[in-house]
Design an enzyme around this catalytic site. Structure first.
Site, PDB file in Angstrom:
ATOM      1  N   CYS A 112      46.758  52.632 -12.510  1.00 35.34           N
ATOM      2  CA  CYS A 112      45.899  52.266 -13.611  1.00 35.34           C
ATOM      3  C   CYS A 112      46.024  50.776 -13.876  1.00 35.34           C
ATOM      4  O   CYS A 112      47.126  50.229 -13.884  1.00 35.34           O
ATOM      5  CB  CYS A 112      46.214  53.008 -14.906  1.00 35.34           C
ATOM      6  SG  CYS A 112      45.911  54.761 -14.809  1.00 35.34           S
ATOM      7  N   ARG A 142      45.026  49.381  -8.248  1.00 36.84           N
ATOM      8  CA  ARG A 142      45.972  50.194  -9.019  1.00 36.84           C
ATOM      9  C   ARG A 142      45.414  51.576  -9.347  1.00 36.84           C
ATOM     10  O   ARG A 142      46.107  52.416  -9.927  1.00 36.84           O
ATOM     11  CB  ARG A 142      46.317  49.478 -10.326  1.00 36.84           C
ATOM     12  CG  ARG A 142      46.954  48.138 -10.125  1.00 36.84           C
ATOM     13  CD  ARG A 142      47.212  47.472 -11.443  1.00 36.84           C
ATOM     14  NE  ARG A 142      48.229  48.171 -12.205  1.00 36.84           N
ATOM     15  CZ  ARG A 142      49.530  47.933 -12.124  1.00 36.84           C
ATOM     16  NH1 ARG A 142      49.965  47.005 -11.322  1.00 36.84           N
ATOM     17  NH2 ARG A 142      50.388  48.616 -12.846  1.00 36.84           N
ATOM     18  N   TRP A 149      43.816  55.785 -12.366  1.00 40.09           N
ATOM     19  CA  TRP A 149      44.364  56.691 -11.348  1.00 40.09           C
ATOM     20  C   TRP A 149      44.847  57.903 -12.128  1.00 40.09           C
ATOM     21  O   TRP A 149      45.819  57.828 -12.875  1.00 40.09           O
ATOM     22  CB  TRP A 149      45.521  56.015 -10.608  1.00 40.09           C
ATOM     23  CG  TRP A 149      46.049  56.799  -9.456  1.00 40.09           C
ATOM     24  CD1 TRP A 149      45.589  56.817  -8.176  1.00 40.09           C
ATOM     25  CD2 TRP A 149      47.182  57.697  -9.479  1.00 40.09           C
ATOM     26  NE1 TRP A 149      46.350  57.661  -7.400  1.00 40.09           N
ATOM     27  CE2 TRP A 149      47.327  58.215  -8.175  1.00 40.09           C
ATOM     28  CE3 TRP A 149      48.074  58.104 -10.463  1.00 40.09           C
ATOM     29  CZ2 TRP A 149      48.330  59.112  -7.824  1.00 40.09           C
ATOM     30  CZ3 TRP A 149      49.072  59.015 -10.124  1.00 40.09           C
ATOM     31  CH2 TRP A 149      49.198  59.508  -8.817  1.00 40.09           C
ATOM     32  N   ASN A 207      48.312  52.629 -19.266  1.00 38.24           N
ATOM     33  CA  ASN A 207      48.865  52.837 -17.925  1.00 38.24           C
ATOM     34  C   ASN A 207      50.216  53.529 -18.125  1.00 38.24           C
ATOM     35  O   ASN A 207      51.042  53.030 -18.891  1.00 38.24           O
ATOM     36  CB  ASN A 207      49.029  51.460 -17.252  1.00 38.24           C
ATOM     37  CG  ASN A 207      49.904  51.499 -16.008  1.00 38.24           C
ATOM     38  OD1 ASN A 207      50.543  50.516 -15.687  1.00 38.24           O
ATOM     39  ND2 ASN A 207      49.943  52.606 -15.313  1.00 38.24           N
ATOM     40  N   GLY A 208      50.416  54.665 -17.455  1.00 38.78           N
ATOM     41  CA  GLY A 208      51.702  55.348 -17.579  1.00 38.78           C
ATOM     42  C   GLY A 208      51.514  56.791 -17.973  1.00 38.78           C
ATOM     43  O   GLY A 208      50.434  57.365 -17.812  1.00 38.78           O
ATOM     44  N   GLU A 243      57.069  53.870  10.082  1.00 34.46           N
ATOM     45  CA  GLU A 243      56.144  53.003   9.354  1.00 34.46           C
ATOM     46  C   GLU A 243      54.743  53.071   9.973  1.00 34.46           C
ATOM     47  O   GLU A 243      53.741  53.137   9.256  1.00 34.46           O
ATOM     48  CB  GLU A 243      56.690  51.564   9.332  1.00 34.46           C
ATOM     49  CG  GLU A 243      55.763  50.527   8.739  1.00 34.46           C
ATOM     50  CD  GLU A 243      55.285  50.821   7.314  1.00 34.46           C
ATOM     51  OE1 GLU A 243      55.817  51.711   6.653  1.00 34.46           O
ATOM     52  OE2 GLU A 243      54.326  50.144   6.886  1.00 34.46           O
ATOM     53  N   LYS A 302      51.381  54.282   7.961  1.00 33.81           N
ATOM     54  CA  LYS A 302      50.198  53.419   7.830  1.00 33.81           C
ATOM     55  C   LYS A 302      48.965  54.177   8.296  1.00 33.81           C
ATOM     56  O   LYS A 302      47.927  54.174   7.648  1.00 33.81           O
ATOM     57  CB  LYS A 302      50.415  52.166   8.679  1.00 33.81           C
ATOM     58  CG  LYS A 302      49.810  50.934   8.171  1.00 33.81           C
ATOM     59  CD  LYS A 302      50.661  50.152   7.201  1.00 33.81           C
ATOM     60  CE  LYS A 302      51.159  50.891   6.014  1.00 33.81           C
ATOM     61  NZ  LYS A 302      52.145  50.213   5.241  1.00 33.81           N
ATOM     62  N   GLU A 322      47.963  57.180   5.878  1.00 37.32           N
ATOM     63  CA  GLU A 322      47.476  56.880   4.531  1.00 37.32           C
ATOM     64  C   GLU A 322      46.053  56.341   4.514  1.00 37.32           C
ATOM     65  O   GLU A 322      45.340  56.538   3.553  1.00 37.32           O
ATOM     66  CB  GLU A 322      48.432  55.962   3.759  1.00 37.32           C
ATOM     67  CG  GLU A 322      48.512  54.546   4.236  1.00 37.32           C
ATOM     68  CD  GLU A 322      49.473  53.698   3.398  1.00 37.32           C
ATOM     69  OE1 GLU A 322      49.459  53.818   2.163  1.00 37.32           O
ATOM     70  OE2 GLU A 322      50.224  52.907   3.992  1.00 37.32           O
ATOM     71  N   HIS A 338      63.390  69.594  20.120  1.00 41.38           N
ATOM     72  CA  HIS A 338      64.138  70.539  19.285  1.00 41.38           C
ATOM     73  C   HIS A 338      63.210  71.263  18.320  1.00 41.38           C
ATOM     74  O   HIS A 338      63.680  71.868  17.346  1.00 41.38           O
ATOM     75  CB  HIS A 338      65.266  69.813  18.556  1.00 41.38           C
ATOM     76  CG  HIS A 338      66.253  69.217  19.506  1.00 41.38           C
ATOM     77  ND1 HIS A 338      67.147  69.990  20.211  1.00 41.38           N
ATOM     78  CD2 HIS A 338      66.444  67.948  19.931  1.00 41.38           C
ATOM     79  CE1 HIS A 338      67.866  69.206  21.012  1.00 41.38           C
ATOM     80  NE2 HIS A 338      67.442  67.962  20.862  1.00 41.38           N
ATOM     81  N   LYS A 361      48.111  51.531  -5.604  1.00 45.07           N
ATOM     82  CA  LYS A 361      49.252  50.655  -5.382  1.00 45.07           C
ATOM     83  C   LYS A 361      50.082  50.579  -6.657  1.00 45.07           C
ATOM     84  O   LYS A 361      49.570  50.814  -7.735  1.00 45.07           O
ATOM     85  CB  LYS A 361      48.722  49.267  -5.024  1.00 45.07           C
ATOM     86  CG  LYS A 361      49.679  48.463  -4.191  1.00 45.07           C
ATOM     87  CD  LYS A 361      48.986  47.276  -3.608  1.00 45.07           C
ATOM     88  CE  LYS A 361      49.942  46.454  -2.776  1.00 45.07           C
ATOM     89  NZ  LYS A 361      50.339  47.116  -1.545  1.00 45.07           N
TER      90      LYS A 361
HETATM   91  C1  F6R Z   1      52.458  52.202   1.971  1.00 45.78           C
HETATM   92  C2  F6R Z   1      52.830  51.644   0.686  1.00 45.78           C
HETATM   93  C3  F6R Z   1      53.771  52.398  -0.163  1.00 45.78           C
HETATM   94  C4  F6R Z   1      54.727  51.438  -0.881  1.00 45.78           C
HETATM   95  C5  F6R Z   1      55.592  52.202  -1.882  1.00 45.78           C
HETATM   96  C6  F6R Z   1      56.592  51.304  -2.572  1.00 45.78           C
HETATM   97  O1  F6R Z   1      51.605  51.358   2.666  1.00 45.78           O
HETATM   98  O2  F6R Z   1      52.376  50.607   0.298  1.00 45.78           O
HETATM   99  O3  F6R Z   1      54.475  53.355   0.553  1.00 45.78           O
HETATM  100  O4  F6R Z   1      55.521  50.802   0.058  1.00 45.78           O
HETATM  101  O5  F6R Z   1      54.771  52.792  -2.840  1.00 45.78           O
HETATM  102  O6  F6R Z   1      55.954  50.283  -3.277  1.00 45.78           O
HETATM  103  P1  F6R Z   1      56.725  48.992  -3.731  1.00 45.78           P
HETATM  104  O7  F6R Z   1      57.129  48.265  -2.497  1.00 45.78           O
HETATM  105  O8  F6R Z   1      55.761  48.233  -4.564  1.00 45.78           O
HETATM  106  O9  F6R Z   1      57.928  49.461  -4.493  1.00 45.78           O
END
Ligand code: F6R
Length: 603
Positions: free
Chosen positions: A2, A27, A75, A99-100, A476, A480, A483, A499, A598
């Site tokens: 948010c 966000r 969000w 937000n929260g 990783e 990527k 997502e 296994h 994010k």
């Molecule tokens: C994946 C991604 C998330 C963040 C995770 C932690 O591409 O961006 O997995 O890495 O939410 O976020 P931060 O680094 O902001 O604590």
């Protein structure tokens, strides 16, 4: 999660709110809305389900102008995305953006419902708005009502509020979720994050938990939870305006991948002195063990760090998913460091882990990209990475600079503990300094990666496999891809496949084999053959030293030559591009993947 924006001043409030929300859309993007005070000091609410674009369309059809207002991009947590659940929420006295999560919203709804409040939405925010309204009705003093509300609200939140009888002012309060106040030439602002105000202001004040701000066009005042004035010093924002804009790239993700060489150069520029790491004393003194806490991509950087530190330094390193840290009942000792890694510095679980570590007496270090963020302020020592604002929901450049900090930490500890010679330390740092050029080479060859990306056009499932240092890299790469393409992807230590998981291999399923370590080449070859003989399409990421494995793959991308230790960084860039192009080919909204946002500020 948010985004909140508020503005009061000479400019058109609606335009300013939309500009801020555009920069905060990463966000959350399932609904958006604004509340604006018009010239007659009447509040106008426009809100809608959908992206910010949908709100802009509504505002184009029914323009709203004014001098003061609040806005929100959502969000969803409480209540599905809908017009009714979109923020702002309010009454005939005040409006709120939030937000929260308000944890006692059920209790508040019951109490306020019994007192005659009729709720229009399923949100916890509306409970907070009605609570504030009920308190304001008796007090008619915004600050006193907010203080009383803070005393009743449980959970973590940042609130932006306008009171209809204070038409020039915005009020803001935070408890656990980020909020800044910024003062520009033409007015005052509140926002969830710096990018929202970058174009309009350079000085910002970071609210602390429990603090309340009253923002006017020409200044801001701050108060603690007892109502005492607080004198705050502004922080200067150094990020460039362009850094938070797409600048001709189709997506922020692609732009930010292209910014990786610069991000690496800047981060090394800050933390390398005379060819050796200078981590500002963060690891000085006794340091017998490390515990790293992080989430998602940042946790993968920690896993690479663990490998490096155990190999190079022979120091035990434990990596904990931050959300699980507290359930592990961590055993911490005073002669260790707890290292929190976070791009945003606002991830609720990482912040909670830092607080727990501190309460258990551990010394904490933060590797954080956003200066002034909660993790940066709460750790004993913050190491700020220099990736600049990361807007793409999928993390790219922030990950690469987190890796840089892992290398520098390993080298610094290796030197301090006598595990690394000065010569080897200098060699590794020199190789790091050459990395931006290697990343540029990888990016310049992205046509080959685009070819590989076509192999995912019809994929429903895929695997990423790797051994040793390549295993966290595979994790990783897999994250990527999943997502942003929504392909179900899993990562495995290559030797573990047989296994169990090998039973999932079906004809045509892509398996990305990451093989950058020469000494593990033959074992990887066997693993590649095992999956190929069961119908998998093997896609190889290799180095010049392991390139001969290409004969066992349908497609191969050979990473630029670097010190073998540094391949997690070059491989990460290649896998980011792979995920990006696969997502674009599948028509996915790369910068706004479904269900994600994010900066995960809820637990
Ligand atoms: C994946 C991604 C998330 C963040 C995770 C932690 O591409 O961006 O997995 O890495 O939410 O976020 P931060 O680094 O902001 O604590």
């Amino acid at each position: 999660m948010c985004g909140i924006m508020g503005y009061t001043g000479k400019a058109d409030a609606t335009g300013r709110l939309l500009a801020g929300l555009r920069a905060l859309e990463y966000r959350g993007y399932d609904s958006a809305g604004v509340a604006v005070m018009d010239a007659e000091n009447r509040v106008r609410i426009v809100k809608t389900k959908g992206r910010l674009r949908a709100l802009e369309d509504r505002l184009e059809k029914c323009p709203v102008h004014g001098h003061c207002g609040i806005g929100h991009t959502r969000w969803a947590t409480h209540g599905a995305p809908s017009d009714a659940n979109a923020h702002p929420h309010g009454t005939d006295r005040l409006y709120v953006v939030h937000n929260g999560i308000i944890e006692n919203d059920r209790e508040l709804r019951a109490e306020l419902g019994a007192r005659g409040y009729a709720f229009q939405s399923q949100t916890d925010t509306e409970a907070a708005a009605c609570l504030l309204d009920s308190l304001y009705a008796g007090m008619e003093d915004p600050l006193a009502a907010l203080r009383a509300a803070v005393a009743r609200l449980r959970g973590s939140y940042a609130l932006g509020v306008i009171f209809l009888d204070h038409p020039e002012e915005i009020y803001a309060v935070r408890e656990g979720n980020p909020l800044i106040v910024a003062l520009g030439e033409d007015g005052g602002m509140i926002a969830s994050d710096i990018p929202a105000v970058l174009r309009f202001a350079r000085d910002c004040y970071v609210l602390e938990d429990g603090e309340i701000a009253r923002v006017r066009a020409d200044g801001a005042e701050f108060f603690d939870r007892d109502g005492r004035p607080v004198c705050k010093r502004p922080e200067r924002i150094e990020w460039s305006t362009e850094a938070a804009e797409r600048g001709g790239f189709a997506h922020f993700m692609l732009k930010e991948i292209h910014e990786e060489p610069l991000a690496v150069r800047q981060t090394l520029g800050r933390y390398v002195k005379d060819g050796l790491p200078d981590l500002r004393g963060a690891f000085d003194g006794e340091c017998e063990r490390l515990t790293m806490v992080a989430c998602g991509t940042a946790m993968h950087a920690a896993l690479v760090g663990k490998w490096l530190m155990e190999w190079l330094v022979r120091i035990p390193v434990e990596v904990c998913i931050a959300s699980e840290f507290r359930y592990n009942r961590p055993v911490l000792s005073p002669n260790q460091r707890v290292v929190a890694i976070s791009q945003s510095g606002e991830t609720a679980d990482t912040l909670a882990a830092v607080r727990l570590a501190k309460s258990l007496g551990a010394r904490t270090v933060g590797v954080v990209n956003v200066p002034g963020s909660s993790v940066a302020r709460e750790v004993d020592q913050a190491l700020i990475t220099c990736a600049g604002p990361e807007i793409s929901v999928a993390s790219t450049k922030a990950y690469t600079v987190q890796l840089m900090m892992m290398y520098l930490t390993a080298v610094q500890l290796g030197l301090a503990r006598g595990a690394l010679s000065r010569e080897r330390a200098r060699q590794i740092v020199a190789a790091l300094t050459a990395l931006p050029a290697a990343i540029e080479t990888a990016i310049a060859q992205s046509e080959r990666i685009q070819r590989m990306a076509a192999c995912f056009d019809d994929a429903e499932n895929c695997f990423f496999i790797g051994r040793g240092l390549d295993y966290p890299g595979a994790m990783e790469g897999s994250l990527k891809l999943k997502e942003i393409t929504y392909i179900h992807s899993e990562s495995y230590a290559a030797g573990e496949l047989k296994h169990g998981a090998i039973s999932l291999i079906t004809r045509g399923m892509p398996v990305v084999a990451l093989s950058t370590q020469e000494e593990l080449k033959e074992k990887m070859r066997s693993n590649m053959r095992e999956v190929a003989s069961r119908g998998a399409r093997v896609l190889l990421l290799a180095t010049p030293q392991t390139a001969e494995l290409a004969g066992d793959a349908e497609e191969a991308f050979i990473l630029p030559d670097t010190d073998a230790l540094l391949t997690p960084a070059t491989a990460a860039v290649a896998m980011q591009l792979l995920a990006y192009y696969a997502a674009v080919r599948r028509g996915c909204d790369v910068d706004k993947p479904r269900n994600l946002a994010k900066s995960v500020t809820v637990e």
